[in-house]
Design a protein around this motif. Structure first.
Motif, PDB file in Angstrom:
ATOM      1  N   ALA A 209     -10.491 -10.115 -30.850  1.00 27.49           N
ATOM      2  CA  ALA A 209      -9.339 -10.648 -30.122  1.00 27.49           C
ATOM      3  C   ALA A 209      -9.049  -9.819 -28.877  1.00 27.49           C
ATOM      4  CB  ALA A 209      -8.114 -10.685 -31.037  1.00 27.49           C
ATOM      5  N   SER A 210      -8.614 -10.501 -27.818  1.00 26.37           N
ATOM      6  CA  SER A 210      -8.331  -9.818 -26.547  1.00 26.37           C
ATOM      7  C   SER A 210      -6.878  -9.380 -26.437  1.00 26.37           C
ATOM      8  CB  SER A 210      -8.682 -10.743 -25.374  1.00 26.37           C
ATOM      9  OG  SER A 210      -7.891 -11.927 -25.432  1.00 26.37           O
ATOM     10  N   LEU A 211      -6.112  -9.587 -27.491  1.00 31.98           N
ATOM     11  CA  LEU A 211      -4.706  -9.205 -27.488  1.00 31.98           C
ATOM     12  C   LEU A 211      -4.314  -8.854 -28.914  1.00 31.98           C
ATOM     13  CD1 LEU A 211      -2.295  -9.126 -25.439  1.00 31.98           C
ATOM     14  CD2 LEU A 211      -1.592 -11.316 -26.393  1.00 31.98           C
ATOM     15  N   GLY A 212      -3.422  -7.878 -29.062  1.00 35.21           N
ATOM     16  CA  GLY A 212      -2.949  -7.525 -30.389  1.00 35.21           C
ATOM     17  C   GLY A 212      -3.643  -6.294 -30.960  1.00 35.21           C
ATOM     18  N   PRO A 213      -3.531  -6.081 -32.277  1.00 39.23           N
ATOM     19  CA  PRO A 213      -4.033  -4.854 -32.906  1.00 39.23           C
ATOM     20  C   PRO A 213      -5.502  -4.560 -32.632  1.00 39.23           C
ATOM     21  CG  PRO A 213      -2.657  -6.076 -34.438  1.00 39.23           C
ATOM     22  CD  PRO A 213      -2.844  -6.962 -33.249  1.00 39.23           C
ATOM     23  N   ALA A 214      -6.373  -5.590 -32.719  1.00 36.46           N
ATOM     24  CA  ALA A 214      -7.808  -5.351 -32.519  1.00 36.46           C
ATOM     25  C   ALA A 214      -8.084  -4.840 -31.112  1.00 36.46           C
ATOM     26  CB  ALA A 214      -8.594  -6.628 -32.791  1.00 36.46           C
ATOM     27  N   VAL A 253       6.831  -7.116 -30.290  1.00 39.20           N
ATOM     28  CA  VAL A 253       5.926  -6.299 -31.097  1.00 39.20           C
ATOM     29  C   VAL A 253       5.330  -5.204 -30.228  1.00 39.20           C
ATOM     30  CG1 VAL A 253       4.014  -6.343 -32.752  1.00 39.20           C
ATOM     31  CG2 VAL A 253       5.267  -8.441 -32.270  1.00 39.20           C
ATOM     32  N   LEU A 254       5.153  -4.034 -30.844  1.00 38.43           N
ATOM     33  CA  LEU A 254       4.522  -2.901 -30.169  1.00 38.43           C
ATOM     34  C   LEU A 254       3.399  -2.382 -31.061  1.00 38.43           C
ATOM     35  CD1 LEU A 254       4.335  -0.681 -27.989  1.00 38.43           C
ATOM     36  CD2 LEU A 254       6.200   0.514 -29.156  1.00 38.43           C
ATOM     37  N   TYR A 255       2.180  -2.306 -30.491  1.00 41.23           N
ATOM     38  CA  TYR A 255       1.017  -1.831 -31.235  1.00 41.23           C
ATOM     39  C   TYR A 255       0.526  -0.508 -30.650  1.00 41.23           C
ATOM     40  CZ  TYR A 255       0.781  -6.687 -32.877  1.00 41.23           C
ATOM     41  OH  TYR A 255       1.074  -7.913 -33.431  1.00 41.23           O
ATOM     42  N   VAL A 256       0.248   0.451 -31.533  1.00 41.20           N
ATOM     43  CA  VAL A 256      -0.282   1.762 -31.109  1.00 41.20           C
ATOM     44  C   VAL A 256      -1.429   2.127 -32.041  1.00 41.20           C
ATOM     45  CG1 VAL A 256       0.276   4.168 -30.595  1.00 41.20           C
ATOM     46  CG2 VAL A 256       2.035   2.431 -30.386  1.00 41.20           C
ATOM     47  N   ALA A 257      -2.527   2.616 -31.481  1.00 42.75           N
ATOM     48  CA  ALA A 257      -3.700   2.959 -32.281  1.00 42.75           C
ATOM     49  C   ALA A 257      -3.467   4.233 -33.087  1.00 42.75           C
ATOM     50  CB  ALA A 257      -4.923   3.135 -31.374  1.00 42.75           C
ATOM     51  N   LEU A 258      -4.094   4.291 -34.260  1.00 45.28           N
ATOM     52  CA  LEU A 258      -4.072   5.469 -35.126  1.00 45.28           C
ATOM     53  C   LEU A 258      -5.466   6.099 -35.094  1.00 45.28           C
ATOM     54  CD1 LEU A 258      -2.260   3.839 -38.183  1.00 45.28           C
ATOM     55  CD2 LEU A 258      -1.228   5.371 -36.511  1.00 45.28           C
ATOM     56  N   TYR A 259      -5.532   7.359 -34.670  1.00 41.36           N
ATOM     57  CA  TYR A 259      -6.813   8.040 -34.547  1.00 41.36           C
ATOM     58  C   TYR A 259      -6.816   9.336 -35.347  1.00 41.36           C
ATOM     59  CZ  TYR A 259      -8.590   4.983 -30.879  1.00 41.36           C
ATOM     60  OH  TYR A 259      -9.055   3.909 -30.185  1.00 41.36           O
ATOM     61  N   GLY A 260      -7.935   9.590 -36.044  1.00 44.17           N
ATOM     62  CA  GLY A 260      -8.145  10.839 -36.748  1.00 44.17           C
ATOM     63  C   GLY A 260      -9.214  11.655 -36.059  1.00 44.17           C
TER      64      GLY A 260
END
Length: 540
Positions: A209-214, A253-260
């Motif tokens: 998807a070009s928008l959203g979480p992915a 809605v606000l999406y932010v990536a989670l990185y380890g």
């Protein structure tokens, strides 16, 4: 011109026109909405957000006091200014005491732009203070979750509940599952029914998807949809995403990536419903929140992996120990038969001595195998004690006698002191193992020096002390040496699995006693075993 959303409670349209003109002269571009009743006021407050509320004091059927009360009931922080054409100053003072921000007569309406500018600034300052307090509390709570003894699923469930409703109306965590896309792993919503329906979907979002979480996961750039409904064409690329937003009734809605440390973990989502809306000021909080959530998730995964590794290790120890038992038993029987024949046939002393050494080594190997079994039993909670009446002095004396050959080989004379008759209800085998571990430890690390073993009664406790004059123990190691597979020195220099002291402490604690070590002045160490002398039902 500064945009301004103004809600006016006024029955005279001409006064509203005057207010609008003054606000424009003051540099505002007002969007004014007038109501004339409390019912219309409540509807307007629920329908949208307002920057300022202006009200006449006397209105048909009610006063500004009732207007103020209706606003306060909503919990909204809207600057409230009262303008009156006929009421005196004392009423204005009463209104400000009740919570109004300002009061002045309508014939001084030129003051309105200045008063509005001031109140907007103060309202923004109040919101900033509340926001800072909320953010600080939220981040502290995330840290508290990190220290909680939970499993992975419990950690996630607690994390998503923290921002709701203080920061958002909804919070979700999507976990990255590679080519299978993102999976909704945890969800919290202020409406229980919406939360239930959202979790039932367990949405798996398209990775393309070009928008959203992915999209956020691929780019690492936060994405804010202030009005999600306005992006329906782009959202339509991922039907699962659209269904989830509709199910949760999300406006923004606000999406932010989670990185380890090893790459992407997933995406953190914050959402709002109704009139509440997320803005650019929420992005920095979401980014800081995502950093801390990423830390919690990574630690949770590591903890889960560690638990699995420990489980596999314990299973291996159990299987290995059981597999080793059978050949060891056979070897012990064969060596015993050879030793008996050697004595009967008066074999050469050298042959008999070698057989004796072989038997000692096999017994030592058997002790190591039993130690591994004991560890696996303790890990699974299967080691049950069998208490009986035991004379501790007699038992310790037997242990000392049994280690005579080992003491001679280590050139450690063992001095034993103890009066018979020190009785208690203990598991003979476990106490024997504990004392044997303490004595073997002293002979191993005190080579060439005397070892003292004493048995005494100290109040309600029976005490065994083993003192050596060996290499000693650094103070910081005095507790660590009682842990599984731990030692104060390298295993290359001194053999063993590092289990003897661990099993000794567990046996003592199962009896309601304790084992500890102390460094001796001038070198060496003292190991003390204490057991309660009273009868008690005990188990590991």
């Amino acid at each position: 011109m500064r945009p301004l959303r103004v809600l006016v409670v006024e029955d005279d349209p001409d006064d509203v026109i005057l207010m609008t003109l003054e606000l424009r002269r003051g540099g505002f571009e007002p969007e004014v909405y007038r109501v004339e009743s409390l019912e219309e006021l409540r509807e307007a407050l629920e329908a949208r957000e307002w920057d300022i509320l202006l009200s006449d004091y006397l209105l048909p059927g009610f006063t500004a006091s009732e207007v103020l009360k209706a606003v306060q009931e909503t919990g909204l922080d809207i600057p409230f200014i009262v303008l009156s054409g006929s009421v005196g100053e004392q009423y204005g003072v009463e209104m400000m005491r009740a919570g109004a921000r300002d009061y002045f007569p309508k014939d001084r309406i030129t003051r309105l732009p200045v008063a509005v500018t001031r109140e907007l600034a103060e309202a923004e300052a109040r919101r900033a203070r509340r926001r800072a307090d909320t953010e600080r509390t939220l981040l502290v709570q995330v840290g508290e979750v990190l220290s909680a003894p939970l499993d992975f699923e419990q950690w996630m469930a607690r994390l998503v509940r923290l921002p709701v409703p203080a920061v958002a109306d909804c919070c979700a965590i999507f976990l990255d599952e590679g080519e299978h896309g993102l999976r909704l792993a945890a969800l919290a919503h202020q409406e229980p029914e919406a939360q239930r329906l959202g979790l039932e979907q367990r949405a798996r979002l398209s990775p393309e998807a070009s928008l959203g979480p992915a999209h956020v996961l691929r780019t690492g750039v936060p994405e804010l949809l202030s009005e999600a409904s306005e992006r329906k064409d782009s959202l339509g690329e991922d039907p699962a995403h659209v269904r989830l937003l509709r199910t949760l009734h999300l406006r923004s809605v606000l999406y932010v990536a989670l990185y380890g440390h090893h790459g992407a973990l997933g995406v953190l989502a914050l959402g709002t419903t109704g009139q509440r809306r997320l803005g650019s000021e929420d992005v920095s909080l979401a980014q800081e929140l995502s950093r801390r959530v990423s830390l919690v998730l990574e630690n949770a995964r590591l903890f889960q992996e560690m638990q699995e590794a420990v489980r596999l290790r314990d299973e291996f120890l159990t299987v290995a120990a059981h597999e080793l038992r059978t050949p060891l038993t056979t070897l012990q029987l064969q060596l015993g038969t050879l030793a008996h024949r050697a004595r009967r046939e008066s074999a050469a002393p050298d042959f008999a001595e070698r057989l004796d050494r072989c038997q000692r080594q096999v017994r030592r190997l058997g002790s190591l195998v039993e130690g591994l079994l004991d560890v696996s039993r303790l890990a699974s909670g299967q080691m049950v004690l069998q208490p009986e009446r035991v004379d501790l002095t007699e038992l310790v004396s037997e242990v000392v006698d049994r280690h005579a050959a080992e003491a001679q080989g280590a050139r450690c004379p063992v001095r034993f002191e103890g009066k018979p008759g020190l009785l208690g209800q203990w598991d003979r085998l476990r106490v024997d193992q504990a004392v044997s571990s303490l004595l073997s430890n002293a002979l191993k690390f005190g080579s060439g020096q005397p070892v003292e073993v004493t048995v005494s009664g100290v109040g309600p406790m029976a005490r065994v002390e083993v003192r050596d004059r060996g290499i000693g123990i650094p103070p910081e190691q005095l507790e660590r040496i009682f842990e599984r597979f731990e030692r104060a020195v390298s295993s290359r220099s001194y053999g063993g699995l590092g289990l003897g002291l661990y099993l000794a402490r567990r046996a003592a604690e199962a009896h309601g006693g304790h084992v500890w070590a102390e460094a001796r002045p001038g070198g060496g160490a003292t190991f003390t075993l204490e057991l309660p002398r009273e009868s008690a039902e005990v188990h590991a």
